[in-house]
Design a protein around this motif. Structure first.
Motif, PDB file in Angstrom:
ATOM      1  N   GLU A 125     -18.379 -12.398  81.886  1.00  0.00           N
ATOM      2  CA  GLU A 125     -18.828 -11.795  80.630  1.00  0.00           C
ATOM      3  C   GLU A 125     -19.521 -10.491  80.941  1.00  0.00           C
ATOM      4  OE1 GLU A 125     -21.346 -14.446  78.325  1.00  0.00           O
ATOM      5  OE2 GLU A 125     -20.107 -16.111  79.033  1.00  0.00           O
ATOM      6  N   GLY A 126     -19.482  -9.578  79.973  1.00  0.00           N
ATOM      7  CA  GLY A 126     -20.177  -8.304  80.144  1.00  0.00           C
ATOM      8  C   GLY A 126     -19.334  -7.328  80.954  1.00  0.00           C
ATOM      9  N   ARG A 127     -19.925  -6.150  81.208  1.00  0.00           N
ATOM     10  CA  ARG A 127     -19.166  -5.094  81.873  1.00  0.00           C
ATOM     11  C   ARG A 127     -19.999  -4.431  82.959  1.00  0.00           C
ATOM     12  NH1 ARG A 127     -17.582  -0.802  77.653  1.00  0.00           N
ATOM     13  NH2 ARG A 127     -19.813  -0.962  77.268  1.00  0.00           N
ATOM     14  N   VAL A 128     -19.298  -3.920  83.963  1.00  0.00           N
ATOM     15  CA  VAL A 128     -19.938  -3.084  84.977  1.00  0.00           C
ATOM     16  C   VAL A 128     -19.379  -1.683  84.758  1.00  0.00           C
ATOM     17  CG1 VAL A 128     -20.261  -2.674  87.438  1.00  0.00           C
ATOM     18  CG2 VAL A 128     -20.010  -5.018  86.591  1.00  0.00           C
ATOM     19  N   LEU A 129     -20.270  -0.718  84.546  1.00  0.00           N
ATOM     20  CA  LEU A 129     -19.822   0.635  84.227  1.00  0.00           C
ATOM     21  C   LEU A 129     -20.176   1.590  85.350  1.00  0.00           C
ATOM     22  CD1 LEU A 129     -21.221   0.655  80.592  1.00  0.00           C
ATOM     23  CD2 LEU A 129     -18.849   0.257  81.258  1.00  0.00           C
ATOM     24  N   VAL A 130     -19.253   2.474  85.660  1.00  0.00           N
ATOM     25  CA  VAL A 130     -19.583   3.543  86.593  1.00  0.00           C
ATOM     26  C   VAL A 130     -19.328   4.851  85.858  1.00  0.00           C
ATOM     27  CG1 VAL A 130     -17.330   3.177  87.721  1.00  0.00           C
ATOM     28  CG2 VAL A 130     -19.010   4.627  88.803  1.00  0.00           C
ATOM     29  N   ASN A 131     -20.342   5.659  85.763  1.00  0.00           N
ATOM     30  CA  ASN A 131     -20.317   6.865  84.931  1.00  0.00           C
ATOM     31  C   ASN A 131     -19.715   6.594  83.551  1.00  0.00           C
ATOM     32  OD1 ASN A 131     -21.487   8.158  87.015  1.00  0.00           O
ATOM     33  ND2 ASN A 131     -19.868   9.656  87.365  1.00  0.00           N
ATOM     34  N   GLY A 132     -20.125   5.464  83.007  1.00  0.00           N
ATOM     35  CA  GLY A 132     -19.729   5.148  81.634  1.00  0.00           C
ATOM     36  C   GLY A 132     -18.378   4.465  81.480  1.00  0.00           C
ATOM     37  N   LEU A 133     -17.636   4.361  82.578  1.00  0.00           N
ATOM     38  CA  LEU A 133     -16.298   3.756  82.481  1.00  0.00           C
ATOM     39  C   LEU A 133     -16.317   2.373  83.144  1.00  0.00           C
ATOM     40  CD1 LEU A 133     -13.302   4.359  81.693  1.00  0.00           C
ATOM     41  CD2 LEU A 133     -12.993   5.208  84.005  1.00  0.00           C
ATOM     42  N   ASP A 134     -15.692   1.415  82.491  1.00  0.00           N
ATOM     43  CA  ASP A 134     -15.621   0.063  83.029  1.00  0.00           C
ATOM     44  C   ASP A 134     -14.922   0.097  84.397  1.00  0.00           C
ATOM     45  OD1 ASP A 134     -15.022  -2.643  83.580  1.00  0.00           O
ATOM     46  OD2 ASP A 134     -15.076  -3.112  81.442  1.00  0.00           O
ATOM     47  N   VAL A 135     -15.553  -0.485  85.433  1.00  0.00           N
ATOM     48  CA  VAL A 135     -14.936  -0.417  86.778  1.00  0.00           C
ATOM     49  C   VAL A 135     -13.563  -1.066  86.818  1.00  0.00           C
ATOM     50  CG1 VAL A 135     -16.864  -0.164  88.380  1.00  0.00           C
ATOM     51  CG2 VAL A 135     -16.267  -2.417  87.569  1.00  0.00           C
ATOM     52  N   ARG A 136     -13.273  -1.931  85.848  1.00  0.00           N
ATOM     53  CA  ARG A 136     -11.956  -2.555  85.826  1.00  0.00           C
ATOM     54  C   ARG A 136     -10.850  -1.520  85.601  1.00  0.00           C
ATOM     55  NH1 ARG A 136     -13.980  -8.078  83.162  1.00  0.00           N
ATOM     56  NH2 ARG A 136     -15.402  -6.647  82.155  1.00  0.00           N
ATOM     57  N   ASN A 137     -11.231  -0.381  84.997  1.00  0.00           N
ATOM     58  CA  ASN A 137     -10.238   0.661  84.725  1.00  0.00           C
ATOM     59  C   ASN A 137     -10.269   1.794  85.744  1.00  0.00           C
ATOM     60  OD1 ASN A 137      -9.516  -0.713  82.389  1.00  0.00           O
ATOM     61  ND2 ASN A 137     -11.208   0.237  81.263  1.00  0.00           N
ATOM     62  N   VAL A 138     -11.183   1.665  86.705  1.00  0.00           N
ATOM     63  CA  VAL A 138     -11.376   2.762  87.658  1.00  0.00           C
ATOM     64  C   VAL A 138     -10.476   2.538  88.872  1.00  0.00           C
ATOM     65  CG1 VAL A 138     -13.051   3.659  89.324  1.00  0.00           C
ATOM     66  CG2 VAL A 138     -13.709   3.346  86.939  1.00  0.00           C
ATOM     67  N   SER A 139      -9.907   3.598  89.412  1.00  0.00           N
ATOM     68  CA  SER A 139      -9.095   3.415  90.610  1.00  0.00           C
ATOM     69  C   SER A 139     -10.035   3.188  91.793  1.00  0.00           C
ATOM     70  CB  SER A 139      -8.199   4.621  90.857  1.00  0.00           C
ATOM     71  OG  SER A 139      -8.886   5.589  91.601  1.00  0.00           O
ATOM     72  N   ARG A 140      -9.641   2.232  92.605  1.00  0.00           N
ATOM     73  CA  ARG A 140     -10.506   1.812  93.693  1.00  0.00           C
ATOM     74  C   ARG A 140     -10.767   2.965  94.662  1.00  0.00           C
ATOM     75  NH1 ARG A 140      -8.324  -3.370  95.037  1.00  0.00           N
ATOM     76  NH2 ARG A 140      -9.713  -4.339  93.562  1.00  0.00           N
ATOM     77  N   ASP A 141      -9.720   3.719  94.967  1.00  0.00           N
ATOM     78  CA  ASP A 141      -9.893   4.825  95.914  1.00  0.00           C
ATOM     79  C   ASP A 141     -10.920   5.839  95.422  1.00  0.00           C
ATOM     80  OD1 ASP A 141      -8.118   3.678  97.551  1.00  0.00           O
ATOM     81  OD2 ASP A 141      -6.423   5.004  97.074  1.00  0.00           O
ATOM     82  N   SER A 142     -10.850   6.139  94.129  1.00  0.00           N
ATOM     83  CA  SER A 142     -11.759   7.165  93.617  1.00  0.00           C
ATOM     84  C   SER A 142     -13.206   6.675  93.644  1.00  0.00           C
ATOM     85  CB  SER A 142     -11.352   7.595  92.207  1.00  0.00           C
ATOM     86  OG  SER A 142     -11.792   6.640  91.261  1.00  0.00           O
ATOM     87  N   LEU A 143     -13.387   5.350  93.571  1.00  0.00           N
ATOM     88  CA  LEU A 143     -14.755   4.814  93.663  1.00  0.00           C
ATOM     89  C   LEU A 143     -15.190   4.764  95.123  1.00  0.00           C
ATOM     90  CD1 LEU A 143     -17.221   3.463  92.326  1.00  0.00           C
ATOM     91  CD2 LEU A 143     -16.068   1.275  92.597  1.00  0.00           C
ATOM     92  N   TYR A 144     -14.310   4.214  95.972  1.00  0.00           N
ATOM     93  CA  TYR A 144     -14.717   3.988  97.362  1.00  0.00           C
ATOM     94  C   TYR A 144     -14.933   5.279  98.141  1.00  0.00           C
ATOM     95  CZ  TYR A 144     -13.928  -1.028  96.864  1.00  0.00           C
ATOM     96  OH  TYR A 144     -14.011  -2.338  96.475  1.00  0.00           O
ATOM     97  N   CYS A 145     -14.281   6.372  97.699  1.00  0.00           N
ATOM     98  CA  CYS A 145     -14.511   7.595  98.472  1.00  0.00           C
ATOM     99  C   CYS A 145     -15.866   8.219  98.131  1.00  0.00           C
ATOM    100  CB  CYS A 145     -13.357   8.584  98.305  1.00  0.00           C
ATOM    101  SG  CYS A 145     -13.332   9.349  96.698  1.00  0.00           S
ATOM    102  N   ARG A 146     -16.530   7.686  97.106  1.00  0.00           N
ATOM    103  CA  ARG A 146     -17.835   8.255  96.743  1.00  0.00           C
ATOM    104  C   ARG A 146     -18.997   7.310  97.022  1.00  0.00           C
ATOM    105  NH1 ARG A 146     -16.736  10.841  90.884  1.00  0.00           N
ATOM    106  NH2 ARG A 146     -18.920  11.408  91.084  1.00  0.00           N
ATOM    107  N   VAL A 147     -18.684   6.105  97.476  1.00  0.00           N
ATOM    108  CA  VAL A 147     -19.724   5.097  97.691  1.00  0.00           C
ATOM    109  C   VAL A 147     -19.647   4.591  99.130  1.00  0.00           C
ATOM    110  CG1 VAL A 147     -20.562   2.847  96.935  1.00  0.00           C
ATOM    111  CG2 VAL A 147     -19.496   4.364  95.292  1.00  0.00           C
ATOM    112  N   ALA A 148     -20.784   4.321  99.739  1.00  0.00           N
ATOM    113  CA  ALA A 148     -20.771   3.695 101.066  1.00  0.00           C
ATOM    114  C   ALA A 148     -21.753   2.532 101.072  1.00  0.00           C
ATOM    115  CB  ALA A 148     -21.150   4.711 102.128  1.00  0.00           C
ATOM    116  N   VAL A 149     -21.462   1.556 101.899  1.00  0.00           N
ATOM    117  CA  VAL A 149     -22.280   0.339 101.948  1.00  0.00           C
ATOM    118  C   VAL A 149     -22.745   0.068 103.368  1.00  0.00           C
ATOM    119  CG1 VAL A 149     -22.371  -1.991 101.009  1.00  0.00           C
ATOM    120  CG2 VAL A 149     -20.382  -0.566 100.555  1.00  0.00           C
TER     121      VAL A 149
END
Ligand code: ATP
Ligand code: MG
Length: 475
Positions: A125-149
């Motif tokens: 339930e609920g949503r996770v948003l990255v810059n306002g967009l639901d991560v379910r709709n975000v391309s993984r590459d475009s997220l992973y190239c900007r985030v590090a863990v």
């Protein structure tokens, strides 16, 4: 001898024989074994690539919307497959360029939030948003190239230091790799290794110290120059001196980035812009350090518990220098046995406690043994387990400021549970003999001890007999 072979043919035969037998030798001793082991490796790689993807990408994934990275959890409820919800209606804002620290007890859901931000799994339930967009709709590459863990344990491949850092950004130049190592304050240590950047780190990074392994993981993360840095207990398995040094490096690298850091050690979280306190899957408090202390809630209580043991001079503490670690006398009031005891007696008790260094994975006390030592955790995490009807049950995880084994201060008490170190630990130890010296000097303490001993005998008779599995676990 029989004239069937000329001398020339013999020489030709012998030289050919030498070449052929060398090739056959190479084939059987070098090529075939290498082929066999590569085939095994390839098979394992194929197994991994055949693993079904748990969360698949949207049919038409979109890139992360432009602008500095910000995250938001919007009324998120999540449960692991077949389990109960571990996050319940969590709403949380992680503004761009800010440092947000998630704190809370073991199992409160901190790592699960990190997993959701990286879309390792999707909420029910609920949503996770990255810059306002639901991560379910975000391309993984475009997220992973900007985030590090960086996690608590970082995986090291059995290659060179250079290769292990370069994993963060395949194809990185030597200059980039060195700049990342410098930023992680690892460059000088690498140069001191036998072959510098070409030194093999050994299986699971065995050539490097724990602190160096974490710095390598940080270099790997920073190599991509990520806009957001997620740190899940990145320094908590390190000894106090290394921990504070690596934390200082992380603070420098955090500038200008969005940082989500997960830690159960409040001292390394208290300077965050926003502290989010989780308890059993819910956000219970949010705010700055001073604000939360003033509120006097769970954070303030956790802070008080963790500051019950003072670790002065972290370098000295790492050497196990007894003078550097001190239990504050008033902290001992939390021990039921010592609750009503006067301050001077507590100060005397605290002064008799000595520090011990324990490695991870060792049993400090064992269920059923007769004990004569009481422990306060200065640094580190331990797990408490118990035998219930033939199986081992996990009871609790204790950490900084918690204590265990107080029954051992009463003569002849058997340990009611096993306590095992999960991380390297600094433990403050009180021997019963030392405690008894204090008891003799303070009549009030003597009376408290006598009462506790009576209570324990009564307990042993009726309460312990009535405890069933459920009450133990809930308790
Ligand atoms: N892969 C998993 N499968 C099933 N349950 C899980 C899994 N990972 C975590 N859990 C459960 O989810 C709950 C939250 O776990 P989580 O790892 O998020 O806690 P945490 O706050 O990070 O704890 P810690 O401080 O010990 O790391 C716990 O009850 C845990 O047992
Ligand atoms: Mg965790």
């Amino acid at each position: 001898m029989t004239g069937r072979l000329s001398a020339g043919s013999l020489v030709a035969f012998l030289s050919l024989h030498a070449i052929v037998s060398k090739d056959i030798y190479d084939l059987t001793k070098k090529v075939v074994p290498a082929l066999i082991s590569s085939a095994g490796g390839l098979q394992r790689i194929e197994e991994i690539t055949r693993e079904p993807v748990e969360v698949s990408e949207a049919a038409r994934p979109r890139p992360v919307p432009p602008g500095p990275l910000a995250f938001r959890l919007d009324n998120v409820t999540y449960s692991y497959p077949g389990g109960k919800p571990v996050l319940k209606g969590v709403t949380l804002d992680i503004p761009a360029g800010r440092r947000v620290a998630l704190v809370g007890g073991s199992g409160s859901g901190k790592s699960t939030i990190v997993g959701l931000l990286l879309r390792f799994f999707d909420p029910q339930e609920g949503r996770v948003l990255v810059n306002g967009l639901d991560v379910r709709n975000v391309s993984r590459d475009s997220l992973y190239c900007r985030v590090a863990v960086v996690f608590q344990e970082s995986f090291m491949f059995d290659g060179t230091v250079r290769e292990n850092i370069a994993l963060g950004k395949p194809g990185a130049s030597d200059a980039e790799i060195q700049a990342a190592a410098r930023a992680a304050e690892l460059h000088d240590a690498i140069l001191a290794l036998p072959q510098g950047y070409d030194t093999a780190v050994g299986e699971q990074g065995g050539m490097l110290s724990g602190g160096q392994r974490q710095r390598l993981a940080i270099a790997r993360a920073i190599l991509r120059n990520p806009e957001a840095l997620l740190l899940d207990e990145a320094t908590s398995a390190l000894d106090p001196a290394t921990e504070s040094a690596v934390n200082a490096t992380l603070s420098r690298l955090a500038v200008g980035r969005t940082v989500v850091s997960v830690t159960h050690r409040l001292a390394s979280a208290c300077d965050a812009d926003l502290l989010v306190v989780l308890d059993q899957g819910r956000v219970v408090e949010t705010g700055g350090h001073a604000e939360l202390l003033a509120r006097g809630g769970g954070y303030a209580a956790l802070w008080a518990k963790q500051s019950g043991v003072e670790v002065r001079g972290e370098a000295a503490a790492a050497r196990g220098d007894a003078l550097a670690v001190r239990v504050r006398p008033h902290h001992l009031r939390l021990v039921p046995l010592l609750a009503g005891v006067e301050e001077v007696a507590l100060a005397d008790v605290a002064a008799r406690m000595v520090v011990e260094n324990w490695d991870a994975g060792r049993a400090v006390v064992r269920e059923g043994e007769v004990g004569d030592r009481f422990f306060v955790i200065a640094r580190g995490r331990v797990e408490v387990t118990l035998h219930v009807g033939g199986t081992v049950q996990h009871v609790a995880v204790l950490d900084d400021g918690d204590f265990f084994g107080e029954q051992a201060l009463l003569a002849g008490a058997r340990r009611t549970a096993t306590v095992r170190t999960l991380t390297p630990c600094l433990l403050m130890v009180l021997e019963r003999a030392a405690f008894e010296e204090v008891v003799r000097a303070y009549p009030a303490l003597q009376a408290a001890v006598a009462r506790a001993a009576e209570r324990r005998q009564a307990m042993a008779a009726d309460v312990l007999a009535a405890l069933d599995e459920t009450t133990l676990l809930e308790g």
